[in-house]
Design an enzyme around this catalytic site. Structure first.
Site, short mmCIF file in Angstrom:
data_model
loop_
_atom_site.label_atom_id
_atom_site.label_comp_id
_atom_site.label_asym_id
_atom_site.label_seq_id
_atom_site.Cartn_x
_atom_site.Cartn_y
_atom_site.Cartn_z
N ARG A 31 165.53 55.42 80.97
CA ARG A 31 165.77 56.56 80.09
C ARG A 31 164.72 56.55 78.97
O ARG A 31 165.02 56.18 77.84
CB ARG A 31 167.17 56.51 79.49
CG ARG A 31 168.28 56.71 80.50
CD ARG A 31 169.62 56.76 79.80
NE ARG A 31 170.69 57.06 80.74
CZ ARG A 31 171.35 56.15 81.45
NH1 ARG A 31 171.02 54.87 81.32
NH2 ARG A 31 172.32 56.49 82.28
N CYS A 52 133.82 66.36 54.37
CA CYS A 52 133.69 65.97 55.78
C CYS A 52 132.23 66.03 56.20
O CYS A 52 131.57 67.06 56.07
CB CYS A 52 134.53 66.90 56.66
SG CYS A 52 134.22 66.69 58.43
N CYS A 55 131.54 68.86 58.96
CA CYS A 55 131.72 70.29 58.71
C CYS A 55 130.37 70.99 58.53
O CYS A 55 129.39 70.37 58.10
CB CYS A 55 132.60 70.50 57.48
SG CYS A 55 134.38 70.39 57.80
N HIS A 115 137.58 72.58 60.66
CA HIS A 115 138.00 71.20 60.45
C HIS A 115 139.45 70.97 60.89
O HIS A 115 139.84 69.84 61.19
CB HIS A 115 137.85 70.86 58.96
CG HIS A 115 138.12 69.44 58.61
ND1 HIS A 115 137.23 68.42 58.88
CD2 HIS A 115 139.19 68.85 58.01
CE1 HIS A 115 137.73 67.27 58.44
NE2 HIS A 115 138.92 67.50 57.92
N ASN A 155 137.33 60.49 71.62
CA ASN A 155 138.42 59.68 71.05
C ASN A 155 139.14 60.57 70.06
O ASN A 155 138.56 60.97 69.05
CB ASN A 155 137.89 58.44 70.35
CG ASN A 155 137.28 57.44 71.31
OD1 ASN A 155 137.75 57.29 72.43
ND2 ASN A 155 136.23 56.76 70.88
N CYS A 162 139.06 56.96 66.20
CA CYS A 162 138.31 58.12 65.72
C CYS A 162 138.18 58.05 64.21
O CYS A 162 139.19 58.00 63.49
CB CYS A 162 139.02 59.40 66.14
SG CYS A 162 138.15 60.90 65.65
N SER A 163 136.96 58.06 63.69
CA SER A 163 136.72 57.86 62.26
C SER A 163 136.77 59.15 61.46
O SER A 163 136.72 59.12 60.23
CB SER A 163 135.36 57.18 62.06
OG SER A 163 134.33 57.96 62.62
N HIS A 166 137.72 65.76 62.24
CA HIS A 166 137.05 67.00 62.67
C HIS A 166 136.92 66.98 64.19
O HIS A 166 136.56 65.96 64.78
CB HIS A 166 135.66 67.09 62.03
CG HIS A 166 135.03 68.43 62.16
ND1 HIS A 166 135.01 69.36 61.14
CD2 HIS A 166 134.41 69.03 63.20
CE1 HIS A 166 134.39 70.45 61.54
NE2 HIS A 166 134.02 70.28 62.80
N HIS A 168 135.65 66.64 67.54
CA HIS A 168 134.34 66.26 68.05
C HIS A 168 134.49 65.23 69.16
O HIS A 168 135.52 64.60 69.33
CB HIS A 168 133.45 65.70 66.93
CG HIS A 168 133.83 64.32 66.48
ND1 HIS A 168 134.93 64.06 65.68
CD2 HIS A 168 133.26 63.10 66.72
CE1 HIS A 168 135.02 62.77 65.45
NE2 HIS A 168 134.03 62.14 66.07
N GLN A 170 131.73 62.55 71.87
CA GLN A 170 130.45 61.85 71.89
C GLN A 170 129.84 61.88 73.29
O GLN A 170 130.54 62.10 74.29
CB GLN A 170 130.63 60.40 71.44
CG GLN A 170 131.13 60.25 70.03
CD GLN A 170 131.13 58.81 69.56
OE1 GLN A 170 130.09 58.13 69.62
NE2 GLN A 170 132.27 58.33 69.11
N HIS A 298 135.55 64.31 88.04
CA HIS A 298 136.91 64.13 87.53
C HIS A 298 136.87 63.73 86.06
O HIS A 298 135.84 63.29 85.54
CB HIS A 298 137.70 63.10 88.35
CG HIS A 298 137.08 61.74 88.43
ND1 HIS A 298 135.95 61.45 89.19
CD2 HIS A 298 137.44 60.56 87.85
CE1 HIS A 298 135.66 60.17 89.08
NE2 HIS A 298 136.54 59.61 88.27
N HIS A 300 139.29 61.70 82.98
CA HIS A 300 140.44 60.85 82.66
C HIS A 300 140.96 61.15 81.25
O HIS A 300 140.18 61.41 80.34
CB HIS A 300 140.04 59.37 82.68
CG HIS A 300 139.63 58.86 84.03
ND1 HIS A 300 140.53 58.40 84.95
CD2 HIS A 300 138.40 58.73 84.60
CE1 HIS A 300 139.89 57.99 86.03
NE2 HIS A 300 138.59 58.19 85.85
N LYS A 313 151.81 52.17 73.23
CA LYS A 313 151.66 51.12 74.23
C LYS A 313 150.17 50.86 74.43
O LYS A 313 149.43 51.74 74.86
CB LYS A 313 152.30 51.54 75.56
CG LYS A 313 151.98 50.64 76.74
CD LYS A 313 152.57 49.25 76.59
CE LYS A 313 152.21 48.34 77.73
NZ LYS A 313 152.81 48.71 79.00
N GLU A 319 149.05 42.19 79.91
CA GLU A 319 147.98 43.09 80.39
C GLU A 319 146.61 42.47 80.18
O GLU A 319 145.71 42.66 81.00
CB GLU A 319 148.05 44.44 79.67
CG GLU A 319 149.25 45.29 80.02
CD GLU A 319 150.42 45.08 79.07
OE1 GLU A 319 151.32 45.91 79.05
OE2 GLU A 319 150.41 44.06 78.33
#
Length: 349
Positions: A31, A52, A55, A115, A155, A162-163, A166, A168, A170, A298, A300, A313, A319
């Site tokens: 569940r 930013c 921007c 932004h 990311n 991600c820093s 905005h 974006h 890469q 493809h 991901h 997770k 793992e």
């Protein structure tokens, strides 16, 4: 002895793209909706942030001023992981200490001048401009004689490293095939030589027949939770036509690709009514000048959220020491994603 039930009994699943296995323990999450459903903190950002560095018209850390761009904007990364210069080096004689210099080019692609937007909140026509820029970048970078692979990725969210919020992504272009791409290529080549057909074409045909892991589709692309998925709500966009890279897309396929990106990312945001974090990336044929009939385009998506906007997770413990493991079955996560609305939750308030 009990009869095996893949929604009840622990088992391992094989990933034909990488040759790796994942441990599935569905009995631990019968569940997945029970329990923690914290109200997420909503991120209210302005359309333009004067502080930013992504921007339009703003100054970046190296003193360069961004153009006052109005749709998609690309520039060389100010802090690249790879450098273009060729380096002389002497190989280490001890095979236990192998290294070699790696050349490459890193670029940043701003998806929108706004932004406060992310891909799921953008119009399909705006996402299509991103797709067209991905095409141009793949062609431009891939044409360089020292570039053999172009990795396009995003990311999204601070939790994924991600820093800057905005919108974006890469693009990293380099001389060598990255490890995951090299594994995938080996699997695709082996299958193509044995069957004279695309591994992902055959896989997608089977998934479209079963439909139990299908999330959504249009005329040219399908989104599935892979049979071998590791992340809780991992998905895979696969082209219905067999082609190797983004430049080989028709105009109609480019529009369909933009549409399918919006459809899956809106579902992600709607899952927990939050801006859903993920790492996404396009896998496509190398740019080494060779024919690659084995490659099948493809994309991901690897999102870390499990039960709410705050329960995540990651690959830890077993793992990292053993192999990838998941609790919620791919079939269950596909069902949950499939049943989510395609209208963004912010538009229904």
């Amino acid at each position: 002895m009990q009869q095996f039930d893949n929604n009840e009994h622990p088992h391992r699943r094989y990933n034909p793209l990488t040759g790796e296995w994942v441990l599935v323990s569905p009995h631990r999450a019968k569940r997945p909706w029970q329990g923690q459903n914290e109200t997420p903190l909503h991120d209210h950002r302005p359309e333009y942030d004067p502080l930013c560095y992504l921007c339009p018209g703003n100054e970046r850390s190296n003193g360069v001023m961004n153009k006052k761009y109005t749709d998609v904007y690309v520039f060389d990364n100010d802090f690249p992981a790879l450098l273009q210069e060729e380096i002389n080096y002497k190989a280490e004689s001890n095979s236990l200490f192998q290294f070699k210099p790696e050349r490459g080019i890193n670029r940043v692609i701003c998806f929108s001048p706004r932004h406060d937007l992310t891909l799921p909140e953008m119009e399909v026509t705006a996402i299509e401009k991103v797709v067209q820029e991905w095409k141009r970048q793949y062609q431009d970078l891939g044409s360089r004689d020292f570039i053999n692979y172009v990795q396009i990725f995003e990311n999204k969210g601070a939790v994924m490293g991600c820093s800057n919020p905005h919108p974006h992504g890469q693009i990293w272009a380099q001389s060598s095939l990255p490890t995951q791409v090299e594994k995938t290529q080996a699997s695709l080549q082996k299958y193509y030589k044995e069957h004279n057909t695309s591994l992902l074409a055959d896989y997608l045909t089977a998934e479209l027949e079963k439909k139990e892991r299908l999330v959504t589709e249009n005329s040219h692309f399908a989104v599935v939770v892979p049979f071998w998925a590791t992340w809780p709500y991992e998905t895979l966009i696969v082209s219905k036509r067999h082609f190797g890279n983004i430049v080989q897309m028709t105009d109609e396929e480019s529009k369909a690709f933009a549409e399918i990106i919006k459809r899956i990312t809106v579902r992600y945001d709607n899952l927990f009514n939050t801006s859903f974090p993920y790492s996404s990336g396009i896998h496509q044929s190398p740019t080494d000048g060779q024919e690659h009939p084995e490659w099948h385009f493809h994309m991901h998506f690897y999102p870390p959220l499990l039960r709410s906007a705050t329960v995540k997770k990651f690959m830890v413990g077993y793992e990292m020491m053993g192999e990838a493991q998941r609790d919620i079955s791919p079939e269950k996560s596909a069902e949950i994603l499939r049943n989510l609305p395609e209208v963004h939750y912010k538009q229904t308030v």
